[in-house]
Write an enzyme that holds these catalytic residues in place. Structure first.
Site, PDB file in Angstrom:
ATOM      1  N   TYR A 109       0.790  -1.220   0.000  1.00  0.00           N
ATOM      2  CA  TYR A 109       0.000   0.000   0.000  1.00  0.00           C
ATOM      3  C   TYR A 109       0.829   1.279   0.000  1.00  0.00           C
ATOM      4  O   TYR A 109       0.269   2.382   0.019  1.00  0.00           O
ATOM      5  CB  TYR A 109      -0.944   0.013   1.210  1.00  0.00           C
ATOM      6  CG  TYR A 109      -1.875  -1.178   1.222  1.00  0.00           C
ATOM      7  CD1 TYR A 109      -2.814  -1.352   0.211  1.00  0.00           C
ATOM      8  CD2 TYR A 109      -1.810  -2.142   2.224  1.00  0.00           C
ATOM      9  CE1 TYR A 109      -3.671  -2.449   0.199  1.00  0.00           C
ATOM     10  CE2 TYR A 109      -2.651  -3.235   2.227  1.00  0.00           C
ATOM     11  CZ  TYR A 109      -3.582  -3.387   1.208  1.00  0.00           C
ATOM     12  OH  TYR A 109      -4.418  -4.476   1.198  1.00  0.00           O
TER      13      TYR A 109
ATOM     14  N   THR B 290       4.742   3.118  -1.495  1.00  0.00           N
ATOM     15  CA  THR B 290       6.054   3.087  -2.138  1.00  0.00           C
ATOM     16  C   THR B 290       6.834   4.284  -1.628  1.00  0.00           C
ATOM     17  O   THR B 290       6.324   5.415  -1.616  1.00  0.00           O
ATOM     18  CB  THR B 290       5.938   3.151  -3.670  1.00  0.00           C
ATOM     19  OG1 THR B 290       5.230   1.995  -4.139  1.00  0.00           O
ATOM     20  CG2 THR B 290       7.313   3.176  -4.317  1.00  0.00           C
TER      21      THR B 290
ATOM     22  N   LYS C  18       6.989   9.355   0.474  1.00  0.00           N
ATOM     23  CA  LYS C  18       6.131   8.198   0.671  1.00  0.00           C
ATOM     24  C   LYS C  18       4.826   8.414  -0.077  1.00  0.00           C
ATOM     25  O   LYS C  18       4.091   9.360   0.209  1.00  0.00           O
ATOM     26  CB  LYS C  18       5.861   7.984   2.162  1.00  0.00           C
ATOM     27  CG  LYS C  18       4.955   6.811   2.487  1.00  0.00           C
ATOM     28  CD  LYS C  18       4.812   6.654   4.004  1.00  0.00           C
ATOM     29  CE  LYS C  18       3.939   5.474   4.375  1.00  0.00           C
ATOM     30  NZ  LYS C  18       3.857   5.292   5.843  1.00  0.00           N
TER      31      LYS C  18
ATOM     32  N   ASP D 144       4.038  -1.210  16.342  1.00  0.00           N
ATOM     33  CA  ASP D 144       4.798  -2.052  15.401  1.00  0.00           C
ATOM     34  C   ASP D 144       6.250  -1.599  15.335  1.00  0.00           C
ATOM     35  O   ASP D 144       6.779  -1.304  14.267  1.00  0.00           O
ATOM     36  CB  ASP D 144       4.158  -2.019  14.017  1.00  0.00           C
ATOM     37  CG  ASP D 144       4.680  -3.128  13.099  1.00  0.00           C
ATOM     38  OD1 ASP D 144       5.101  -4.184  13.623  1.00  0.00           O
ATOM     39  OD2 ASP D 144       4.679  -2.944  11.874  1.00  0.00           O
TER      40      ASP D 144
END
Length: 400
Positions: free
Chosen positions: A57, A59, A75, A175
């Site tokens: 989703y 790059t 981004k 995360d």
């Protein structure tokens, strides 16, 4: 933050009054190019794209900002408005980037945000322009046969310093892992990714999970117990990885991962299981063969060259003690980020007066139930209102 071996900068900063969002660019100041089969429509100031990372989703490319002569990371969000859930996540990521934008907090810096679309009805594409960091911590770990205790101290201190800023805002990263931590050639650390971050409390309605190898056990066993201590567990996993040069818990699936965790920290007692886990999880673990805790000093302590008797890897007893706390199964027993920073292992670097904090974020849209179009309109207004901070162009990092 500047190199921690040098004087630290002050915390004051101002914002400019020049709006550099998409609305300030003329249509003829844009161009379209391709990088790794991904199309980018960018302001002319960003040139010479080089792929950094390509995911499902997003790059991310490196570009040269011809206005400043510096590298930036751009981004591109590929499907920011696919559903109202995606749109809400996009809104939160942008909100966090804007709120946490700081010149000296070990946190990713938002230089610009724009879309090439000219009105909200056509709005489908979103770009973040971020500070560029040369390497991630995973790459650094792969480059070394061993990492000195002093470098481990610096990296863990810097990481906790950034977490202190983030947690003070009431934000949980969720995360944290080596590929989401940037490191430059001066050992400066930057926390890179807010894609899964949440405003505390997390609650039990999470529909996505952090990467398994750095995932706290309560995420498997009782999501209602998840709070900022899940980030502290991840710091412990990362510290262990810096010592061992490989992930500490490398399970392939959930049960295997829990077994790997218990192989190292031992099986919790029944009282702790009942207090931390949901009943089904507590009953399942209670039926497993109990495992003793691994000797942390043997696993993580200093290893010596038999000829020179000098340490070649590992950390001191103070470092082992900190790691033991970070990897507590019971999140109540893990230190807060402030307590971890105050640990004797980090005494050389710790300075509460040079560790920035911020007021807790109030997210008025946290519980909002909005349509995809409503989220798009909200994000469009955020883009229009974004003002790049004045310190963005004061970076003296050498890109050579």
């Amino acid at each position: 933050m500047s190199d921690l071996n040098h004087d630290k900068k002050g915390k004051a900063y101002k914002k400019t009054t020049i709006n550099m969002t998409s609305t300030s660019y003329k249509q003829d100041k844009w161009y379209t190019t391709s990088c790794s089969h991904c199309t980018f429509t960018l302001p002319l100031r960003y040139k010479d794209l080089v792929l950094i990372e390509k995911k499902t989703y997003t790059t991310i490319v490196r570009a040269t900002d011809t206005t400043t002569g510096k590298y930036v990371a751009i981004k591109k969000l590929l499907c920011p408005f696919r559903t109202h859930i995606y749109a809400k996540r996009t809104h939160l990521e942008l909100k966090l980037l804007i709120y946490l934008n700081h010149h000296d907090a070990q946190v990713l810096q938002l230089c610009d945000v724009f879309t090439p679309e000219r009105n909200v009805n056509d709005f489908q594409t979103l770009y973040f322009v971020l500070n560029f960091v040369e390497y991630d911590l995973h790459q650094v770990i792969q480059c070394y046969e061993s990492i000195t205790e002093e470098r481990i101290k610096l990296i863990i201190y810097s990481l906790l310093r950034g977490l202190k800023f983030i947690h003070s805002a009431g934000i949980i990263l969720w995360d944290l892992k080596p590929t989401n931590i940037g490191v430059d050639r001066n050992n400066n650390v930057t926390i890179l990714d807010f894609g899964l971050a949440r405003v505390a409390p997390i609650g039990s309605d999470i529909d996505y999970s952090p990467t398994r190898l750095w995932r706290a056990p309560e995420i498997y066993l009782n999501k209602k117990k998840c709070d900022e201590k899940i980030d502290i567990w991840s710091v412990g996993c990362i510290m262990a990885e810096l010592i061992l040069l490989k992930p500490l818990f490398s399970g392939k699936v959930t049960i295997n991962q829990l077994n790997r965790i218990f192989d190292i920290i031992g099986t919790p007692d029944s009282k702790t299981l009942q207090e931390i886990c949901i009943p089904e999880a507590s009953a399942y673990i209670s039926r497993m063969r109990p495992k003793p805790k691994t000797n942390f000093n043997e696993l993580f302590g200093f290893k010596y060259d038999p000829l020179t008797e000098t340490s070649i890897s590992g950390v001191s007893p103070e470092g082992v003690g900190l790691l033991d706390q970070l990897l507590s199964f019971d999140p109540r027993q893990r230190p807060t980020v402030e307590q971890a920073l105050s640990h004797p292992f980090l005494e050389f670097y710790h300075d509460p007066n040079d560790e920035p904090t911020i007021e807790p974020l109030i997210d008025e849209h946290e519980d909002a139930v909005c349509s995809k179009e409503q989220w798009k309109a909200t994000i469009w207004r955020m883009i229009e209102g974004f003002i790049p901070p004045s310190w963005i162009n004061n970076d003296t990092t050498d890109n050579s």
